[in-house]
Design a protein around this motif. Sequence first.
Motif, PDB file in Angstrom:
ATOM      1  N   ALA A  38      -3.524   0.936  18.686  1.00  4.60           N
ATOM      2  CA  ALA A  38      -4.435   0.133  17.870  1.00  4.60           C
ATOM      3  C   ALA A  38      -5.374  -0.721  18.714  1.00  4.60           C
ATOM      4  O   ALA A  38      -6.538  -0.921  18.344  1.00  4.60           O
ATOM      5  CB  ALA A  38      -3.625  -0.758  16.931  1.00  4.60           C
ATOM      6  N   LEU A  39      -4.889  -1.226  19.825  1.00  8.55           N
ATOM      7  CA  LEU A  39      -5.684  -2.148  20.640  1.00  8.55           C
ATOM      8  C   LEU A  39      -6.504  -1.460  21.716  1.00  8.55           C
ATOM      9  O   LEU A  39      -7.347  -2.092  22.354  1.00  8.55           O
ATOM     10  CB  LEU A  39      -4.768  -3.192  21.279  1.00  8.55           C
ATOM     11  CG  LEU A  39      -3.962  -4.061  20.302  1.00  8.55           C
ATOM     12  CD1 LEU A  39      -3.157  -5.109  21.059  1.00  8.55           C
ATOM     13  CD2 LEU A  39      -4.879  -4.731  19.278  1.00  8.55           C
ATOM     14  N   ALA A  40      -6.288  -0.156  21.918  1.00 12.82           N
ATOM     15  CA  ALA A  40      -7.027   0.571  22.956  1.00 12.82           C
ATOM     16  C   ALA A  40      -8.498   0.712  22.563  1.00 12.82           C
ATOM     17  O   ALA A  40      -8.832   0.787  21.376  1.00 12.82           O
ATOM     18  CB  ALA A  40      -6.405   1.946  23.156  1.00 12.82           C
ATOM     19  N   PRO A  41      -9.396   0.746  23.560  1.00 15.04           N
ATOM     20  CA  PRO A  41     -10.817   0.959  23.260  1.00 15.04           C
ATOM     21  C   PRO A  41     -11.030   2.310  22.588  1.00 15.04           C
ATOM     22  O   PRO A  41     -10.288   3.263  22.847  1.00 15.04           O
ATOM     23  CB  PRO A  41     -11.484   0.919  24.643  1.00 15.04           C
ATOM     24  CG  PRO A  41     -10.497   0.247  25.542  1.00 15.04           C
ATOM     25  CD  PRO A  41      -9.145   0.586  25.012  1.00 15.04           C
ATOM     26  N   VAL A  42     -12.024   2.390  21.754  1.00 14.85           N
ATOM     27  CA  VAL A  42     -12.356   3.650  21.092  1.00 14.85           C
ATOM     28  C   VAL A  42     -13.071   4.548  22.092  1.00 14.85           C
ATOM     29  O   VAL A  42     -14.046   4.130  22.726  1.00 14.85           O
ATOM     30  CB  VAL A  42     -13.246   3.416  19.858  1.00 14.85           C
ATOM     31  CG1 VAL A  42     -13.589   4.738  19.177  1.00 14.85           C
ATOM     32  CG2 VAL A  42     -12.546   2.476  18.889  1.00 14.85           C
ATOM     33  N   LYS A  43     -12.602   5.763  22.224  1.00 14.38           N
ATOM     34  CA  LYS A  43     -13.176   6.700  23.187  1.00 14.38           C
ATOM     35  C   LYS A  43     -14.213   7.588  22.513  1.00 14.38           C
ATOM     36  O   LYS A  43     -13.998   8.079  21.415  1.00 14.38           O
ATOM     37  CB  LYS A  43     -12.072   7.575  23.803  1.00 14.38           C
ATOM     38  CG  LYS A  43     -11.028   6.805  24.596  1.00 14.38           C
ATOM     39  CD  LYS A  43      -9.973   7.746  25.155  1.00 14.38           C
ATOM     40  CE  LYS A  43      -8.906   6.993  25.942  1.00 14.38           C
ATOM     41  NZ  LYS A  43      -7.857   7.911  26.455  1.00 14.38           N
ATOM     42  N   LEU A  44     -15.338   7.771  23.201  1.00  9.21           N
ATOM     43  CA  LEU A  44     -16.358   8.693  22.709  1.00  9.21           C
ATOM     44  C   LEU A  44     -15.784  10.106  22.627  1.00  9.21           C
ATOM     45  O   LEU A  44     -14.911  10.461  23.424  1.00  9.21           O
ATOM     46  CB  LEU A  44     -17.571   8.668  23.647  1.00  9.21           C
ATOM     47  CG  LEU A  44     -18.382   7.362  23.650  1.00  9.21           C
ATOM     48  CD1 LEU A  44     -19.443   7.413  24.736  1.00  9.21           C
ATOM     49  CD2 LEU A  44     -19.026   7.112  22.293  1.00  9.21           C
ATOM     50  N   PRO A  45     -16.226  10.898  21.675  1.00 11.24           N
ATOM     51  CA  PRO A  45     -17.360  10.695  20.767  1.00 11.24           C
ATOM     52  C   PRO A  45     -17.038   9.876  19.517  1.00 11.24           C
ATOM     53  O   PRO A  45     -17.902   9.678  18.687  1.00 11.24           O
ATOM     54  CB  PRO A  45     -17.743  12.127  20.376  1.00 11.24           C
ATOM     55  CG  PRO A  45     -16.448  12.847  20.379  1.00 11.24           C
ATOM     56  CD  PRO A  45     -15.664  12.266  21.529  1.00 11.24           C
ATOM     57  N   ASN A  46     -15.775   9.443  19.354  1.00 12.66           N
ATOM     58  CA  ASN A  46     -15.468   8.537  18.244  1.00 12.66           C
ATOM     59  C   ASN A  46     -16.201   7.219  18.436  1.00 12.66           C
ATOM     60  O   ASN A  46     -16.477   6.804  19.564  1.00 12.66           O
ATOM     61  CB  ASN A  46     -13.961   8.292  18.159  1.00 12.66           C
ATOM     62  CG  ASN A  46     -13.197   9.494  17.648  1.00 12.66           C
ATOM     63  OD1 ASN A  46     -13.666  10.209  16.771  1.00 12.66           O
ATOM     64  ND2 ASN A  46     -12.016   9.741  18.188  1.00 12.66           N
ATOM     65  N   ARG A  47     -16.525   6.578  17.337  1.00 15.22           N
ATOM     66  CA  ARG A  47     -17.257   5.316  17.393  1.00 15.22           C
ATOM     67  C   ARG A  47     -16.502   4.222  16.643  1.00 15.22           C
ATOM     68  O   ARG A  47     -15.679   4.511  15.785  1.00 15.22           O
ATOM     69  CB  ARG A  47     -18.661   5.485  16.801  1.00 15.22           C
ATOM     70  CG  ARG A  47     -19.506   6.499  17.566  1.00 15.22           C
ATOM     71  CD  ARG A  47     -20.927   6.557  17.033  1.00 15.22           C
ATOM     72  NE  ARG A  47     -21.719   7.536  17.754  1.00 15.22           N
ATOM     73  CZ  ARG A  47     -22.315   7.299  18.925  1.00 15.22           C
ATOM     74  NH1 ARG A  47     -22.203   6.103  19.497  1.00 15.22           N
ATOM     75  NH2 ARG A  47     -23.025   8.232  19.516  1.00 15.22           N
TER      76      ARG A  47
END
Length: 409
Positions: A374-383
């Motif tokens: 939940a706390l991890a950064p969102v990785k591309l290509p997800n926004r």
Amino acid sequence: MFFQANRWGMVRRWSGLASRVGLLVGAALLAAGPARGEEPEETARDVSTRALLEKLDEQQMPDVMLWVLERIEADAAASPALKKELPFRRATALVGTSRKEADSKKRAAIYDEADRQIDLYLAGSPSGPQAIDAYTQKGNLLIQRGRAKIDQAKRPGEDRAKVLAEAVAFFDAAVKCLQTAVEPGTEVTEAKSAEDAVILRLREVGARIEEIKGDDAGDDDKAQGKRRPARRPPAVEKELEQLEAEQESLSQKLVQTRLMVAETLFEKSKAFEPKTKEWQEALERSTKLHQAIVEKDPDKGGGALARLYQGRNLAQLGDDAAAKQALGDIMAIASEVPFALSLKARALNVLLGIWLKEKQEGFEQFDDKLVKFALAPVKLPNRLDADWLGMKYQAAALLDARAEALPAT
């Protein structure tokens, strides 16, 4: 298993300045007349024109697309088949222009014209892929209009009941446009919806595949139900490959169409007050359709999406136990591809809402692995869209509530 990574890949969009310039040059060439003696039949020009229109649609350049369509309409060299498509193409472009129109009345007028153009095209009784695209586009347009009405109903001074009733009418029309009206066990004989059109095309493609494969067997082999090893001419082999690829694509399209129907019913539920009979009926119909997709398509992306939406619906209906089971299936997906991560973020968003209600029991479900996710950064290509933001907000809220529940030291 609900998800197989090898069945999913990222769709890459065609882009670049050189490509845009090429499109505009191609559009300008449409004005040129045919060589002397050419007949106005289907030509390579028509094929390239269709490719141009597809690229313009893909690049979201509806204004240029409308300009090109005007040139095609005035072009004597364009084939009758191509000109027959113009209303559908124009509707597609009009929907594109509506996205940039802020004035709700002007946008409604654009929708009206787009709707009229699609009906004009459907009046010509298109078949095959053209019918599939037209009914799907009309369904999408009606869904957009229903959503716009729901947004309109939220504004001060609007007649909320009247506007929401109009939204319901749009959603009902969308379902009718997308879903077959033929009873289970009865054969579809004509395309009156997107689902009908897909089923008919699937039947046509399947029959041709069987015809080709049947030709591989000799008379003795046919009598014994056997087939010889394939010895097909290269052209027939290529046709078979294309047909089998289309068959797979159509099967996916059928699932997508049924997902659209189920999600239209979910959108329809938003036009009713929560807990009312109409609200519950819309959600239950949506949930039932999602369950049918899960049962028929459990190992593919369509089944995973349906399971996610089923869990979301069950949570809204207050069946938290069933919702947690459905959403738990999504959280158990092992794949780390972007699509799978997006599914899990959306599932966790719903689960966190349930756990917050359950307090201590729910706090225990949010383990270290889920906290890390939940706390991890969102990785591309997800926004970082509304689903991811909602999930992160609820994760923070649950962690805060869990900390407050700890005994004082």
